[in-house]
Design an enzyme around this catalytic site. Structure first.
Site, short mmCIF file in Angstrom:
data_model
loop_
_atom_site.label_atom_id
_atom_site.label_comp_id
_atom_site.label_asym_id
_atom_site.label_seq_id
_atom_site.Cartn_x
_atom_site.Cartn_y
_atom_site.Cartn_z
N GLU A 113 0.47 10.93 5.12
CA GLU A 113 0.22 9.49 4.97
C GLU A 113 1.51 8.75 4.60
OE1 GLU A 113 -3.69 8.65 3.61
OE2 GLU A 113 -2.93 7.09 2.27
N GLU A 167 -9.80 -3.14 -5.86
CA GLU A 167 -9.70 -3.15 -4.39
C GLU A 167 -9.80 -4.57 -3.84
OE1 GLU A 167 -8.93 -0.81 -2.22
OE2 GLU A 167 -8.85 0.87 -3.62
N GLU A 179 -11.37 6.09 -2.27
CA GLU A 179 -11.31 6.56 -0.88
C GLU A 179 -12.42 5.95 -0.03
OE1 GLU A 179 -8.56 7.52 -0.46
OE2 GLU A 179 -8.16 9.66 -0.79
N ASP A 227 0.83 -1.21 0.00
CA ASP A 227 0.00 0.00 0.00
C ASP A 227 0.86 1.26 0.00
OD1 ASP A 227 -2.77 0.55 -0.30
OD2 ASP A 227 -2.75 1.55 1.63
C1 LIG Z 1 -5.40 0.08 -2.41
C2 LIG Z 1 -5.80 1.35 -1.75
N1 LIG Z 1 -7.05 1.85 -1.95
C3 LIG Z 1 -7.37 3.04 -1.32
C4 LIG Z 1 -6.51 3.72 -0.52
C5 LIG Z 1 -6.94 4.96 0.17
N2 LIG Z 1 -6.29 6.09 -0.35
C6 LIG Z 1 -5.27 3.15 -0.35
N3 LIG Z 1 -4.34 3.72 0.45
N4 LIG Z 1 -4.91 1.95 -0.95
#
Ligand SMILES: Cc1ncc(CN)c(N)n1
Length: 227
Positions: free
Chosen positions: A96, A218, A148, A55
């Site tokens: 972040e 996702e 999001e 991520d």
């Molecule tokens: C895979 C994924 N999807 C959504 C987000 C949220 N910005 C993230 N950090 N990573």
């Protein structure tokens, strides 16, 4: 859009109508077994670490995507406040990235030695496909909202009453499950609905497809993290 759905979209917003229409996919993305395992405390920490490393790479690719949506807003939006909402989202990605670095060192994850897995690469390529000037603002903001809201809904679920999220994962869940992030997602949804009300049929189709692609990516991302 079908006749019944069109009336519903005007009353409650197109995005809510689409989430109802595609509720199976939406639930698959927001109630994935990995999320449920965080919520019930049975999470395999190797899965969590895999997710963390992948991520981090995703978020680095997400920054230029959000910037491209901001640029489209500045050029195409009919409402000045869109820019402020998007700018706040972009600015929070700075914190972040710092958080990912801190969290990785806490878990002994060496970010510099992590290569993106194919699922991650495919998702980042999808983001790139939405960054060109040929992609309408309406389509791009639909994708951004969907990306999001999946994290917001997933991680907020791990903070609800009755959840047994391990304390060492609480900060991760707070990052996307907190109220401020929820409000940001609502602002994105409002912008998206406003744009979709004025969209051509062709744009509506493209935006709905973008939503579905996000939900698929996702689910794949969670699957990849589970190993
Ligand atoms: C895979 C994924 N999807 C959504 C987000 C949220 N910005 C993230 N950090 N990573």
């Amino acid at each position: 859009m079908e006749a019944g759905l069109e009336q519903l979209a005007e009353a409650e917003g197109t995005t809510a109508t689409w989430l109802k229409k595609h509720h199976l996919m939406y639930t698959a993305a927001t109630r994935h077994p990995l999320i449920l395992s965080i919520r019930d405390g049975s999470i395999d920490l190797d899965s969590f670490k895999r997710w963390l490393g992948q991520d981090y790479l995703f978020v680095r690719a997400f920054v230029p995507f959000v910037s491209s949506v901001l640029l489209k807003a500045c050029r195409e939006s009919d409402n000045n406040s869109d820019m402020e909402v998007l700018l706040s989202g972009l600015a929070s990605l700075n914190g972040e990235i710092k958080w990912f670095k801190k969290e990785a060192s806490k878990w002994g994850v060496v970010l510099s030695s992590i290569a993106p897995q194919k699922v991650n690469q495919d998702y980042c390529r999808f983001l790139e496909s939405l960054m060109g000037p040929d992609v309408e603002y309406t389509v791009a903001i639909t994708a951004l909202w969907a990306i999001e809201v999946v994290y917001q809904q997933s991680f907020a679920h791990c903070l609800e009453e009755g959840s047994r999220t391990p304390p060492e994962l609480a900060e991760t869940c707070q990052r996307w499950g907190n109220e401020g992030f929820g409000q940001y997602c609502q602002s994105l949804q409002k912008i998206t609905d406003r744009r979709l009300l004025r969209a051509t049929n062709e744009e509506l189709k493209k935006a709905e497809v973008a939503l579905l692609r996000v939900l698929e990516h996702e689910v794949e991302f969670w699957n990849m993290s589970q190993g």
